[in-house]
Design an enzyme around this catalytic site. Sequence first.
Site, PDB file in Angstrom:
ATOM      1  N   ARG A 194      12.309  -0.716   7.570  1.00  0.00           N
ATOM      2  CA  ARG A 194      13.220  -0.235   6.519  1.00  0.00           C
ATOM      3  C   ARG A 194      13.953   1.026   6.955  1.00  0.00           C
ATOM      4  NH1 ARG A 194       9.612  -1.575   1.133  1.00  0.00           N
ATOM      5  NH2 ARG A 194      10.688  -3.536   0.683  1.00  0.00           N
ATOM      6  N   GLY A 218       8.543  -7.337   1.542  1.00  0.00           N
ATOM      7  CA  GLY A 218       8.051  -6.244   2.379  1.00  0.00           C
ATOM      8  C   GLY A 218       6.915  -6.699   3.281  1.00  0.00           C
ATOM      9  N   GLY A 236      11.320  -8.168  -3.941  1.00  0.00           N
ATOM     10  CA  GLY A 236      11.653  -8.344  -5.353  1.00  0.00           C
ATOM     11  C   GLY A 236      13.157  -8.459  -5.558  1.00  0.00           C
TER      12      GLY A 236
HETATM   13  P1  ADP Z   1       5.862  -9.829  -0.023  1.00  0.00           P
HETATM   14  O1  ADP Z   1       5.675  -8.333   0.079  1.00  0.00           O
HETATM   15  O2  ADP Z   1       6.260 -10.441   1.269  1.00  0.00           O
HETATM   16  O3  ADP Z   1       6.738 -10.195  -1.162  1.00  0.00           O
HETATM   17  P2  ADP Z   1       3.427 -10.059  -1.551  1.00  0.00           P
HETATM   18  O4  ADP Z   1       3.441  -8.596  -1.752  1.00  0.00           O
HETATM   19  O5  ADP Z   1       3.626 -10.936  -2.701  1.00  0.00           O
HETATM   20  O6  ADP Z   1       4.436 -10.450  -0.356  1.00  0.00           O
HETATM   21  O7  ADP Z   1       2.038 -10.513  -0.932  1.00  0.00           O
HETATM   22  C1  ADP Z   1       1.528 -10.014   0.271  1.00  0.00           C
HETATM   23  C2  ADP Z   1       0.039  -9.980   0.217  1.00  0.00           C
HETATM   24  O8  ADP Z   1      -0.475 -11.225  -0.172  1.00  0.00           O
HETATM   25  C3  ADP Z   1      -0.601  -9.663   1.543  1.00  0.00           C
HETATM   26  O9  ADP Z   1      -1.169  -8.386   1.478  1.00  0.00           O
HETATM   27  C4  ADP Z   1      -1.661 -10.769   1.700  1.00  0.00           C
HETATM   28  O10 ADP Z   1      -2.897 -10.253   2.151  1.00  0.00           O
HETATM   29  C5  ADP Z   1      -1.775 -11.302   0.297  1.00  0.00           C
HETATM   30  N1  ADP Z   1      -2.263 -12.694   0.219  1.00  0.00           N
HETATM   31  C6  ADP Z   1      -1.736 -13.771   0.806  1.00  0.00           C
HETATM   32  N2  ADP Z   1      -2.464 -14.869   0.532  1.00  0.00           N
HETATM   33  C7  ADP Z   1      -3.478 -14.475  -0.249  1.00  0.00           C
HETATM   34  C8  ADP Z   1      -4.585 -15.142  -0.860  1.00  0.00           C
HETATM   35  N3  ADP Z   1      -4.772 -16.441  -0.692  1.00  0.00           N
HETATM   36  N4  ADP Z   1      -5.438 -14.408  -1.597  1.00  0.00           N
HETATM   37  C9  ADP Z   1      -5.244 -13.089  -1.755  1.00  0.00           C
HETATM   38  N5  ADP Z   1      -4.223 -12.399  -1.220  1.00  0.00           N
HETATM   39  C10 ADP Z   1      -3.357 -13.079  -0.468  1.00  0.00           C
HETATM   40 MG    MG Z   2       4.431  -6.955  -0.989  1.00  0.00          MG
END
Ligand code: ADP
Ligand code: MG
Length: 403
Positions: free
Chosen positions: A37, A360, A384
Amino acid sequence: MKTIDELLRQGVEGKRVFVRADLNVPQDGTTITDDGRIRAVLPTVKALTEAGAKVVVASHLGRPKGEPDPAFTLRFAASRLGELLGRPVAFAGDTIGSEAHAAVAALGNGEVAVLENLRFHPGETSKDPAERAELAARLAAFADVYVGDGFGAVHRQHASVFELPRLMPQYAGYLIVTEVGVLKKLTDDVKRPYVVVLGGAKVSDKLGVIDHLLEKADRILIGGGMAYTFLKAKGHEVGISLLQEDQVPACLEYLARAEKKGVEFVLPVDVLVSAEFPDLKTKAPAHPTLVASSAIPADQEGLDIGPETRKLYASKLADAATVFWNGPMGVFEHPDYAEGTKAVAQALVDSPAFTVVGGGDSAAAVRTLGFDENAFGHISTGGGASLEYLEGKTLPGLAALED
Ligand code: ADP
Ligand code: MG
């Protein structure tokens, strides 16, 4: 939307330019673990310094509770910005206090100062417009012109994003121009097949986008934490996996609508489970068990997609012309649960499609797992924000730049 190019054409020599950046980087203590970022805002900051502007950079970091909290200081991000720019960057230890005033007053042409975390003030995120306006007015004292470049925050109706740009001439920075251009390609005239991969942990945040994507995508692949609410909707037990029981009816409705519309909706066929969440600090071996997604034991939670699902998802991505991916397939921070996320990243790298990674953690996963970011069409700095754009929502930070 007026862009920074227009501002540069008018000339900014000696002008104070407020850059609302998104320096909200993941940190482990004092170490920045992914500086994507910060690098993303360099084109804007460089162009302004080269044109002789006095550049005031502001951002949030994490979720402090409206008061100074050393755990969320922007000090380290500011010093990384200086390293990447190859020039000294001043850091003000407060946001609107005496240090900030002194740092801005001391700026020479072509120099940069970073203010302390905007969220150290309750006015930044306040629900009360008057409180936000008050902070915006105090920030406005630092600048003559506003450049919005914090794409990761444009979906927030926050003082520095929404109120502040209305108080002075406002322009979109290079990052926002790029991000919006990419998102347009995912909404207007998209090249097909259009495949969407969704995962991650923020299930409720992400279910909403499915509603909209069912009208746009040809195929939707689900992994990560949100897979379990869908598996539950299909009648499977999911043990102690992430589950949003109240969203089961919505998931059922999505599954039915996908079927009716001929949108292929793909869920994991196998998953890695364990009775315990892995230790992300020590990364001690987790010894997961592989089970069918229809046979998750009651005392276990699903933490990654299994090898059959990895193969299946790679095959579903192979013929895509456009791919949007948001959310890791598992707890990729632990090596025992990183293979699902790696497999999806590899499928995108191997694909000739226009590939966009949003989120992120997804962006950080791609980089920390060792993929070359240039192998992707675009890695968005906003999770988001990109999801809400794809949902067709009006983003406050973009609307403020339109005025
Ligand atoms: P992004 O930031 O890419 O939008 P999120 O913040 O929604 O993604 O999710 C990222 C997190 O999701 C990671 O820290 C990962 O460890 C967690 N995660 C992925 N799969 C699972 C799961 N099956 N159970 C719990 N946490 C999970
Ligand atoms: Mg995230």
